[in-house]
Scaffold this active site. Structure first.
Site, short mmCIF file in Angstrom:
data_model
loop_
_atom_site.label_atom_id
_atom_site.label_comp_id
_atom_site.label_asym_id
_atom_site.label_seq_id
_atom_site.Cartn_x
_atom_site.Cartn_y
_atom_site.Cartn_z
N LYS A 183 0.69 -1.11 -0.02
CA LYS A 183 0.01 0.17 0.03
C LYS A 183 0.95 1.10 0.13
CE LYS A 183 -3.48 2.78 0.10
NZ LYS A 183 -4.25 2.74 1.11
N CYS A 204 -3.71 9.63 2.28
CA CYS A 204 -2.74 8.58 1.68
C CYS A 204 -1.78 9.10 1.01
CB CYS A 204 -3.74 7.82 0.71
SG CYS A 204 -4.98 6.71 1.55
#
Length: 400
Positions: free
Chosen positions: A206, A260
């Site tokens: 990720k 993010c």
């Protein structure tokens, strides 16, 4: 099977709804009483296309309910924030207090047969830390606990589709935990595929995805700075360069925001500062972009006391997510320089956003002497002619 989703924010709530749609009995848990009251009252508290309708159906079918009290469950999903902070030396560090807190709460009620899935984006070795915390609170040997990491892979504005169709990475400390977690995601997914690996690789996957995007955005932002010095239209340049079949340069902007892309690269750099040179350079370029834009705006004003209207405060077009927004950073920089700043963020309530007056679009056009376009909200795209009547600085190529 009963699943409890811990944390009902931008990721947790859509995840809970999607799991309920797949037929699981889902309890949405949050420590924020106001959030629980809002959801029990029949309303969601975030802006996401199709989410309210899906929420109402899931509740009506009896598969979804909410509580501020954590009770026993077969599966616990942890979807809590993982922000970063700067320590006394200015270094960026991951703040894992919410993950640890959720783990300690779950540890008080879990049983050996239960599965805990961490969906929050985290630095390497966090899943192992979570297993340790669960073991400490439950009294169960951490190596007997079933703990997996499946980082979310969705984008605001298209969550309900992506939750059901994007491939998922399931990393676990044991093959058994990986199989348990994969069986849940396979019931949710319509087109996507579940890929199983270890927890450390899943954590890094990720971070790698979002850092890849940060580095590429940094290149576009750096081009915009260079082109400014050369007197070249960067948006035209990128359009021409992208005619090459193997070139796909992204569009520059006012910076990088969201929870993010603006955060995750620091999780890698924190643990590997000697190796992550490109990652650091990209972060610094993107974090500096609001300062560059502020300088361009101030130099364009007839008077520093002119009113500047900033069009867009969220971190990306047509969402209400303000986390790590570079547009907000730009406003604060301009305010520090003595500029009178107002903004139009149609996805936030009128009034004030983090010290910035937020007024309707018509009000910004009326009151502002100069406009800064920081986002391509549909509202702004549909009103280019009105925007063009004012002096403006276009950060995102909206007026091209």
């Amino acid at each position: 099977m009963k699943i409890t989703v811990m944390g009902l924010g931008y990721i947790g709530l859509p995840t809970a709804i999607t799991l309920a749609e797949a037929g699981f009995e889902v309890c949405g848990f949050d420590v924020n009483e106001k959030t629980i009251e809002t959801l029990k009252g029949g309303h969601i508290h975030i802006v996401e296309p199709g989410l309210q309708e899906a929420f109402e159906k899931a509740v009506a079918h009896g598969h979804l309910h909410f509580s501020s009290k954590l009770t026993r469950s077969d599966v616990f999903y942890i979807a809590v924030p993982t922000p970063f902070y700067q320590d006394e030396t200015g270094s960026h560090k991951a703040d894992l207090k919410f993950v640890e807190s959720a783990g300690r709460m779950a540890g008080k009620v879990i049983e050996p047969s239960n599965l805990v899935i961490l969906e929050s984006t985290v630095p390497p070795h966090t899943t192992e830390m979570l297993a340790r915390v669960l073991g400490e609170e439950s009294g169960i040997d951490m190596n007997r606990l079933h703990v997996a990491h499946c980082p979310e892979r969705v984008i605001p504005g298209n969550m309900m589709y992506e939750l059901k169709n994007n491939d998922r990475i399931v990393g676990a400390r044991t093959p058994e935990a990986a199989e348990m977690a994969a069986s849940i995601y396979e019931k949710v997914l319509e087109k996507g595929v579940v890929h199983k690996t270890d927890d450390l690789t899943a954590e890094m996957c990720k971070l790698t995805e979002n850092t890849f995007r940060d580095v590429n955005i940094a290149y576009a932002n750096e081009l915009s700075v260079i082109c400014d010095k050369m007197g070249i239209d960067v948006f035209e340049l990128i359009k021409l360069a992208n005619c090459h079949p193997r070139v796909n340069i992204l569009t520059p902007g006012v910076g990088v925001g969201g929870h993010c892309i603006a955060v995750d690269p620091w999780f890698i750099y924190e643990q590997f500062p000697a190796e992550a040179k490109v990652i650091l350079a990209a972060r610094e370029r993107n974090e500096n972009k609001p300062h560059f834009v502020a300088g361009k705006v101030v130099s364009s004003l007839a008077r520093v006391t002119d009113t500047v209207g900033v069009l867009g405060l969220s971190y990306k077009p047509d969402v209400d997510d303000l986390r790590e927004s570079p547009s907000i950073e730009l406003c604060h920089i301009l305010q520090e320089k003595g500029v009178n700043v107002i903004a139009c963020e149609p996805f936030a309530k009128d009034g004030e956003v983090q010290g910035i007056p937020n007024v309707p679009f018509a009000g910004v056009l009326q009151k502002a002497d100069y406009l800064v376009i920081t986002l391509g909200h549909t509202l702004f795209k549909d009103n280019k002619k009105l925007i063009a009547e004012k002096p403006y600085y276009d950060c995102v190529g909206l007026m091209e």
